[in-house]
Design a protein around this motif. Sequence first.
Motif, PDB file in Angstrom:
ATOM      1  N   TRP A 159     -30.643 -20.925 -17.628  1.00 29.01           N
ATOM      2  CA  TRP A 159     -31.655 -21.319 -16.476  1.00 29.01           C
ATOM      3  C   TRP A 159     -32.555 -20.221 -16.503  1.00 29.01           C
ATOM      4  CZ3 TRP A 159     -31.487 -25.407 -12.749  1.00 29.01           C
ATOM      5  CH2 TRP A 159     -30.641 -26.234 -12.680  1.00 29.01           C
ATOM      6  N   ALA A 160     -32.808 -19.523 -17.406  1.00 25.07           N
ATOM      7  CA  ALA A 160     -33.892 -18.474 -17.190  1.00 25.07           C
ATOM      8  C   ALA A 160     -35.366 -19.022 -17.494  1.00 25.07           C
ATOM      9  CB  ALA A 160     -33.729 -17.412 -18.355  1.00 25.07           C
ATOM     10  N   TYR A 161     -36.282 -18.411 -16.813  1.00 18.45           N
ATOM     11  CA  TYR A 161     -37.446 -18.953 -16.682  1.00 18.45           C
ATOM     12  C   TYR A 161     -38.419 -17.745 -16.626  1.00 18.45           C
ATOM     13  CZ  TYR A 161     -36.893 -19.328 -11.755  1.00 18.45           C
ATOM     14  OH  TYR A 161     -36.667 -19.024 -10.186  1.00 18.45           O
ATOM     15  N   THR A 162     -39.801 -17.622 -17.051  1.00 20.69           N
ATOM     16  CA  THR A 162     -40.672 -16.825 -16.910  1.00 20.69           C
ATOM     17  C   THR A 162     -41.519 -17.095 -15.368  1.00 20.69           C
ATOM     18  OG1 THR A 162     -42.328 -17.655 -18.475  1.00 20.69           O
ATOM     19  CG2 THR A 162     -40.859 -15.977 -19.177  1.00 20.69           C
ATOM     20  N   TRP A 163     -42.221 -16.083 -14.744  1.00 17.62           N
ATOM     21  CA  TRP A 163     -42.748 -16.476 -13.428  1.00 17.62           C
ATOM     22  C   TRP A 163     -43.790 -15.581 -13.138  1.00 17.62           C
ATOM     23  CZ3 TRP A 163     -42.239 -12.460 -10.405  1.00 17.62           C
ATOM     24  CH2 TRP A 163     -41.141 -11.551 -10.773  1.00 17.62           C
ATOM     25  N   GLN A 164     -44.555 -16.141 -12.497  1.00 10.75           N
ATOM     26  CA  GLN A 164     -45.611 -14.954 -11.740  1.00 10.75           C
ATOM     27  C   GLN A 164     -45.675 -15.524 -10.188  1.00 10.75           C
ATOM     28  OE1 GLN A 164     -50.055 -15.942 -13.107  1.00 10.75           O
ATOM     29  NE2 GLN A 164     -50.030 -13.564 -13.045  1.00 10.75           N
ATOM     30  N   ILE A 165     -45.832 -14.809  -9.148  1.00 12.96           N
ATOM     31  CA  ILE A 165     -46.193 -14.882  -7.841  1.00 12.96           C
ATOM     32  C   ILE A 165     -47.758 -15.178  -7.673  1.00 12.96           C
ATOM     33  CG2 ILE A 165     -45.699 -14.105  -5.593  1.00 12.96           C
ATOM     34  CD1 ILE A 165     -43.108 -12.860  -6.456  1.00 12.96           C
ATOM     35  N   VAL A 166     -48.014 -16.135  -6.926  1.00 10.57           N
ATOM     36  CA  VAL A 166     -49.327 -16.102  -6.546  1.00 10.57           C
ATOM     37  C   VAL A 166     -49.723 -16.155  -5.072  1.00 10.57           C
ATOM     38  CG1 VAL A 166     -51.489 -17.464  -6.863  1.00 10.57           C
ATOM     39  CG2 VAL A 166     -49.569 -17.426  -8.642  1.00 10.57           C
ATOM     40  N   ILE A 167     -50.358 -15.138  -4.702  1.00  9.68           N
ATOM     41  CA  ILE A 167     -50.654 -14.881  -3.200  1.00  9.68           C
ATOM     42  C   ILE A 167     -51.890 -15.664  -3.076  1.00  9.68           C
ATOM     43  CG2 ILE A 167     -50.809 -13.446  -1.232  1.00  9.68           C
ATOM     44  CD1 ILE A 167     -49.587 -11.363  -2.714  1.00  9.68           C
ATOM     45  N   ALA A 168     -51.787 -16.778  -2.001  1.00 18.19           N
ATOM     46  CA  ALA A 168     -53.121 -17.686  -1.981  1.00 18.19           C
ATOM     47  C   ALA A 168     -53.741 -17.297  -0.380  1.00 18.19           C
ATOM     48  CB  ALA A 168     -53.080 -19.119  -2.054  1.00 18.19           C
ATOM     49  N   ASP A 169     -54.469 -16.469  -0.280  1.00 18.58           N
ATOM     50  CA  ASP A 169     -55.112 -16.023   0.935  1.00 18.58           C
ATOM     51  C   ASP A 169     -56.038 -16.976   1.435  1.00 18.58           C
ATOM     52  OD1 ASP A 169     -56.005 -14.823   3.303  1.00 18.58           O
ATOM     53  OD2 ASP A 169     -56.774 -13.186   2.518  1.00 18.58           O
TER      54      ASP A 169
END
Length: 304
Positions: free
Chosen positions: A93-103
Amino acid sequence: MNTAMQTPAAATSQPPATNGHANASVTTISGDSIASSINAPAAVNASSIVERAGEPRDVDADIVIPVYNEQEQLAESVLRLMSHLASSQIEGWAYTWQIVIADNASTDDTWPIASRLAAQYPDRVRAVRIAAKGRGRALKLAWGESRAKTVAYMDVDLSTDIAQTGVLIGSLLYGGADVSFGCRLFDESQVVRSAKREFISRTYNGMLRVLLGAAFHDAQCGFKAMTAPAARHLLPYVQDNEWFFDTELLLLAQATNMRMYEFPVHWIEDPGTTVNIPDTVAKDLKGMWRMNGTLNRMRLATAA
């Protein structure tokens, strides 16, 4: 046990049967039918992003956190989510990711905090600053420039248990779903919130089922994700830029026969929420009236 939507017969794979909720079969309607039923697609104007910290990456999942004046909890929430994502990957179930802060148009120190987080963790966090308010607008713009295989969002208060992020993303990457989203109204869901908010939520979702034929159960849980192809197909036609965005997105996904996976969540209400309930209810009712016309025109276009 509640029965969510059954995966269409044409699908060759099913979303993971975590607590057993798959998707309802709906009438197939082409993307052209959407275009002919809506006056004009809602333009996603990239110029509305006025500043960026970091760049989109080729990852499995972009997880967007839309924020407005959240200087008090933004850093803590992002660090908590980042720590969970970095430590919770499991084989298969592994996956690569990025958190995106949308201000979206914060007037406090939210943007400086978001920028610092992106600078401190360039491989994990990026941020965009948007000129106007509106959760729907923030998601359209952040998702619209994504290079990820899937796009998701969750509320900054992390009201939904982030341990369920694997189900949210995994059902798209590995389970064959096009759209996945949490539900606070299943019997299996564990929810802590006021009686007033519970009543409003159940009434609203009941109206969606009766008046608009919604096959899903909880339109407004702030825990949703889509594949990149689903996002490219749907986002140009979602007209609402505020809180009705979620409902409109799901109604269009259902009407175009996308595979939708709705699953029970653990959810705790944030007592400090700033949602203006009367204003939101009024806008939701207006949105429902508009969508009733859109869906009727789509049905006529399909029947023609």
